[in-house]
Design an enzyme around this catalytic site. Structure first.
Site, PDB file in Angstrom:
ATOM      1  N   SER A 142      37.367  41.159  37.205  1.00 31.70           N
ATOM      2  CA  SER A 142      37.509  42.722  37.054  1.00 31.70           C
ATOM      3  C   SER A 142      38.841  43.144  37.455  1.00 31.70           C
ATOM      4  O   SER A 142      38.883  44.395  37.235  1.00 31.70           O
ATOM      5  CB  SER A 142      36.287  43.259  37.825  1.00 31.70           C
ATOM      6  OG  SER A 142      36.431  43.345  39.242  1.00 31.70           O
ATOM      7  N   LYS A 143      39.664  42.580  38.052  1.00 26.83           N
ATOM      8  CA  LYS A 143      41.138  43.070  38.393  1.00 26.83           C
ATOM      9  C   LYS A 143      41.668  43.084  37.209  1.00 26.83           C
ATOM     10  O   LYS A 143      41.541  42.851  36.121  1.00 26.83           O
ATOM     11  CB  LYS A 143      41.807  42.044  39.328  1.00 26.83           C
ATOM     12  CG  LYS A 143      40.945  41.585  40.514  1.00 26.83           C
ATOM     13  CD  LYS A 143      40.621  42.714  41.606  1.00 26.83           C
ATOM     14  CE  LYS A 143      40.017  42.041  42.855  1.00 26.83           C
ATOM     15  NZ  LYS A 143      39.501  43.372  43.760  1.00 26.83           N
TER      16      LYS A 143
END
Length: 376
Positions: free
Chosen positions: A191-192
């Site tokens: 999700s970064k």
């Protein structure tokens, strides 16, 4: 309207599917799954992007922070100052190494570590400061670096949420966060802003000797096979994840720009509302890359608003609901609630809305209209 998600990795993948698949296929074809050519290529590409001499890939962001501290030779009992309002991994590695975590409050506007809090927390046992570039916003590195220099302390950037952001100095010059301090860590969790398709992380430094030490630590303390020169760990970025990251790194700036554009639309919709405090960007626009878009909802309405949004199919989250100084694992009689007034307020007010590269105007309008209808 497409289904709303906090992070839409599927839509992002669909746009780069061929590039990613071809990169992974190369790994499968050459079968060099550990320390293969894709890992070395990614390392060099990221060094060039960040403007840092050494990138040492590793297995995840938590390992990256732990290994950075190991490389500096910090000893049990050494004090390490960090922010109370952040994810637990930051303090977790301090405790794992039997160092002494010293938690301090954060700034009410940026949510980043308080400069005054750092100054007040320094003792003769202090050895390092760990600023977290929280939610994608660059911390006040010029002030932190000055304090560190004055007291002969290490600075270890926790850059898990802000890769690609720029820090702007008072003289107008800029550096990428992660390339400013003695050593820095990042995470490539999916999700970064720059995420792989599993776990991954990296350590950054401009110090040749430190980089050499860290390269041994990540690989069982070996520089030569079966010769263990330092105490190490097993923490390597695998070639498949490096292949994914290589495919995505050229798009990182455009990904961050998409997040910034989404944040601008959110801010415009919420501007002037008495019970909504929108995120503040210190420095130029590119000093905040919006890993999260985090509001403060005033007058005790946060929890009711979240329930309403969820009923309407709008995901939302609280980052973070419990400050570190109140977490059972990190309770310490040294801490005084009066020293955490900002953090204690934030945990009751913050709320994060969907933020990712694929957000479109229709989705943002639906989200903002739903928030405003409830709060009006």
């Amino acid at each position: 309207m497409r289904k709303l998600q906090m992070v839409d990795l599927k839509s992002q993948y669909d746009k780069i599917k061929d590039t990613v698949n071809n990169s992974i296929q190369e790994v499968l074809d050459n079968t060099a799954y550990i320390n293969g050519p894709q890992v070395h290529e990614f390392q060099k590409n990221l060094e060039e992007y960040l403007g840092v001499k050494h990138v040492i890939p590793c297995a995840n962001g938590t390992d990256a922070l732990q290994i950075a501290m190991m490389g500096l030779g910090l000893k049990p009992g050494d004090e390490v100052i960090t922010a109370d309002f952040t994810f637990a991994a930051t303090v977790e590695v301090i405790a794992l190494l039997q160092l002494t975590p010293v938690l301090v409050d954060v700034e009410p506007d940026t949510f980043n570590i308080s400069i005054e809090g750092i100054r007040n927390a320094i003792t003769p046992r202090t050895k390092a400061i760990v600023p977290v570039h929280l939610f994608g916003q660059a911390a006040n590195m010029e002030a932190i670096s000055a304090i560190a220099k004055e007291h002969n302390l290490y600075v270890i950037e926790d850059n898990a949420q802000a890769i690609g952001a720029n820090y702007k100095y008072a003289d107008g010059s800029k550096k990428k966060v992660g390339a400013i301090s003695d050593v820095a860590s990042t995470s490539f969790f999916p999700s970064k802003n720059l995420g792989c398709y599993g776990d991954g992380g990296a350590i950054f430094t401009n110090n040749d000797e430190l980089a050499h030490t860290i390269r041994g630590i990540v690989n069982h303390g070996m520089y030569e096979r079966y010769h263990h020169d330092v105490v190490g760990v097993n923490s390597r970025l695998d070639s498949v994840q490096a292949a994914v990251l290589n495919a995505k790194l050229p798009l990182l700036d455009s990904y961050n720009e998409a997040r910034q554009a989404a944040a601008e639309k959110y801010n415009a919709a919420f501007a002037g509302h008495a019970n909504i405090v929108t995120p503040v960007t210190k420095g130029d626009k590119d000093s905040h890359v919006f890993h999260q878009y985090t509001l403060r909802i005033l007058n005790g309405q946060r929890d009711a608003l979240m329930k309403h949004l969820q009923e309407k199919g709008i995901p939302c989250a609280i980052y973070y609901p419990i400050p570190l100084h109140r977490q059972k694992a990190y309770l310490d009689e040294r801490y005084n609630e009066a020293d955490f007034t900002v953090t204690n307020q934030l945990v009751d007010e913050v709320m994060s809305l969907p933020m990712h590269t694929e957000l479109d105007g229709e989705q943002i309008k639906f989200i903002t209209d739903t928030v405003l209808e409830f709060l009006t």
